[in-house]
Structure formats: structure tokens, C-alpha cells
Design an enzyme around this catalytic site. Structure first.
Site, PDB file in Angstrom:
ATOM      1  N   ASN A   1     -23.686   9.038  -3.803  1.00  0.00           N
ATOM      2  CA  ASN A   1     -25.083   9.171  -3.377  1.00  0.00           C
ATOM      3  C   ASN A   1     -25.258  10.387  -2.480  1.00  0.00           C
ATOM      4  OD1 ASN A   1     -23.592   7.488  -1.563  1.00  0.00           O
ATOM      5  ND2 ASN A   1     -25.453   6.661  -0.676  1.00  0.00           N
TER       6      ASN A   1
ATOM      7  N   GLU B   1     -28.039  11.932  -0.005  1.00  0.00           N
ATOM      8  CA  GLU B   1     -29.287  11.632   0.708  1.00  0.00           C
ATOM      9  C   GLU B   1     -29.976  12.908   1.177  1.00  0.00           C
ATOM     10  OE1 GLU B   1     -28.418   8.538   3.595  1.00  0.00           O
ATOM     11  OE2 GLU B   1     -28.203   7.073   1.974  1.00  0.00           O
TER      12      GLU B   1
ATOM     13  N   CYS C   1     -29.085   8.282  -6.026  1.00  0.00           N
ATOM     14  CA  CYS C   1     -27.997   7.301  -6.052  1.00  0.00           C
ATOM     15  C   CYS C   1     -26.755   7.873  -6.748  1.00  0.00           C
ATOM     16  CB  CYS C   1     -28.436   6.068  -6.830  1.00  0.00           C
ATOM     17  SG  CYS C   1     -29.709   5.083  -6.034  1.00  0.00           S
TER      18      CYS C   1
ATOM     19  N   GLU D   1     -24.873   6.441  -9.046  1.00  0.00           N
ATOM     20  CA  GLU D   1     -24.808   6.178 -10.488  1.00  0.00           C
ATOM     21  C   GLU D   1     -25.576   7.238 -11.270  1.00  0.00           C
ATOM     22  OE1 GLU D   1     -25.562   4.150  -8.034  1.00  0.00           O
ATOM     23  OE2 GLU D   1     -25.016   2.071  -8.443  1.00  0.00           O
TER      24      GLU D   1
ATOM     25  N   CYS E   1     -28.956  -0.279  -8.507  1.00  0.00           N
ATOM     26  CA  CYS E   1     -30.374  -0.573  -8.237  1.00  0.00           C
ATOM     27  C   CYS E   1     -31.182  -0.497  -9.537  1.00  0.00           C
ATOM     28  CB  CYS E   1     -30.929   0.412  -7.209  1.00  0.00           C
ATOM     29  SG  CYS E   1     -31.256   2.058  -7.874  1.00  0.00           S
TER      30      CYS E   1
ATOM     31  N   CYS F   1     -31.412   2.943 -11.261  1.00  0.00           N
ATOM     32  CA  CYS F   1     -30.151   3.318 -11.913  1.00  0.00           C
ATOM     33  C   CYS F   1     -29.946   2.509 -13.189  1.00  0.00           C
ATOM     34  CB  CYS F   1     -28.974   3.127 -10.957  1.00  0.00           C
ATOM     35  SG  CYS F   1     -28.946   4.386  -9.661  1.00  0.00           S
TER      36      CYS F   1
HETATM   37  N1  THU Z   1     -27.614   3.705  -3.562  1.00  0.00           N
HETATM   38  C1  THU Z   1     -26.827   4.112  -4.596  1.00  0.00           C
HETATM   39  O1  THU Z   1     -26.159   5.145  -4.545  1.00  0.00           O
HETATM   40  N2  THU Z   1     -26.806   3.323  -5.693  1.00  0.00           N
HETATM   41  C2  THU Z   1     -27.534   2.175  -5.857  1.00  0.00           C
HETATM   42  O2  THU Z   1     -27.527   1.599  -6.930  1.00  0.00           O
HETATM   43  C3  THU Z   1     -28.277   1.652  -4.735  1.00  0.00           C
HETATM   44  C4  THU Z   1     -28.401   2.517  -3.557  1.00  0.00           C
HETATM   45  C5  THU Z   1     -27.676   4.566  -2.371  1.00  0.00           C
HETATM   46  C6  THU Z   1     -29.020   5.205  -2.166  1.00  0.00           C
HETATM   47  C7  THU Z   1     -29.000   5.452  -0.675  1.00  0.00           C
HETATM   48  O3  THU Z   1     -28.335   6.694  -0.431  1.00  0.00           O
HETATM   49  C8  THU Z   1     -28.132   4.335  -0.122  1.00  0.00           C
HETATM   50  O4  THU Z   1     -27.405   3.813  -1.216  1.00  0.00           O
HETATM   51  C9  THU Z   1     -28.920   3.209   0.550  1.00  0.00           C
HETATM   52  O5  THU Z   1     -29.912   2.736  -0.292  1.00  0.00           O
END
Ligand code: THU
Length: 160
Positions: A62, A64, A73, A75, A112, A115
């Protein structure tokens, strides 16, 4: 009115030691990816590793952003890279691991909704299922034989 029941089958492995060797390898790659996450805002680090049918392994974590919705994210970082670098290859499986810097993540963390929708697109594109394995930092690993088990009533090109 009639009732429709939707059922999904998932498989739970008690620990990494129970995984087949080739899946353990991919999950270890996902851990490597997780360690490279850029997540200074949530402190929630996620790694994804994808095995392609040409043998390539593609990683993503991920990423940010101070403008929160601009982040991505793990994935989708991984699957978009796979799709852009190896457009003809089929995705065999994806391993996902997630851990918070605030406390040890022991629960398996599924992808999520956004994704799931993105991974589903690639199952449609390649006309073959993608195995998904997901875990926290330690503990149980959940396996789905196809993304579609995680996204019933999915939206795809057939409705366009
Ligand atoms: N996140 C992911 O990388 N994958 C997911 O399926 C859910 C959330 C990340 C996004 C963000 O950087 C952090 O987790 C908190 O939501």
C-alpha cells in the site's frame, strides 16, 4: 417473492506451516512486500504477491498519500503492475498479508471491496479463477479458490 441463498466456500489453514510449499513461498514474498509499504498515516502495512503463469512474481504494497484518497491498496498496486507489465500472462494466485504497527495483527485480513472489484476484472479478462490467500501478520490463513467467492453478485462487462 422467493429467497435466494448465496454460499461461498473458503479454506482455513492454521498457520504458515500448513501451507503447500509453493504457496508458502508466495506468502513470504507478500511479507517482503508488506515490509516495503508506505503507510505513515494509517500505520497499517499491507503486502501482496502475485504468481503469473509465466513464472513471474509481482509484488505490491500500500502506498499512502497526504491526500488520503490518492493512496492505493497493496492488492491493486500489485495487480495493476502485473496487468501493465505482463498483459498476456494469467494470474494464478495472490497472497496477501497485513499488519498494523499499533498491535500484532492476528486475524486474516481480506482484500477491501475496491480491490475485490479490481481482482474480479482480471478473472473476467483471463477467463480463469485466481486463488486468493490472505492472513494477518501471524495466525490463520484463509484461501478462496476464486475471487468470485469474495464478491457475490459482482458487476462485470456482461451488464454493459
Ligand atoms: N489497504 C490495503 O492495502 N488493502 C486492502 O485491501 C485494505 C486496505 C490499505 C489502504 C491503507 O493504506 C491502509 O491499508 C488502511 O486502510
Amino acid at each position: 417473492m422467493k429467497e435466494i441463498k448465496i454460499e461461498s466456500t473458503l479454506y482455513v489453514f492454521e498457520s504458515l506451516g500448513e501451507l503447500p510449499k509453493e504457496v508458502l513461498f508466495l506468502m513470504e514474498k507478500a511479507v517482503e512486500a508488506r515490509e516495503k509499504a508506505y503507510a505513515p498515516y494509517s500505520n497499517f502495512h499491507v503486502g501482496a504477491a502475485i504468481l503469473l503463469d509465466n513464472g513471474e512474481v509481482v509484488l505490491g504494497s500500500n502506498q499512502e498519500n497526504a491526500s488520503y484518497p490518492s493512496g492505493l491498496c497493496a492488492e491493486r498496486t500489485a495487480i495493476f503492475y502485473a496487468g501493465s507489465q505482463f498483459p498476456k500472462a494469467k494470474i494464478v494466485r495472490m497472497a496477501i498479508t497485513a499488519g498494523s504497527k499499533k498491535s500484532k495483527t492476528t486475524k486474516p485480513i481480506p482484500p477491501c471491496g475496491a480491490c475485490r472489484q479490481s481482482i474480479a476484472e482480471y478473472e473476467t479478462k483471463q477467463d480463469a479463477p485466481i486463488e486468493i490467500y490472505f492472513m494477518g501478520e501471524i495466525g490463520k490463513i484463509v484461501k478462496s479458490n476464486s475471487l468470485s467467492n469474495l464478491l457475490p453478485l459482482g458487476f462485470d462487462k456482461s451488464v454493459l
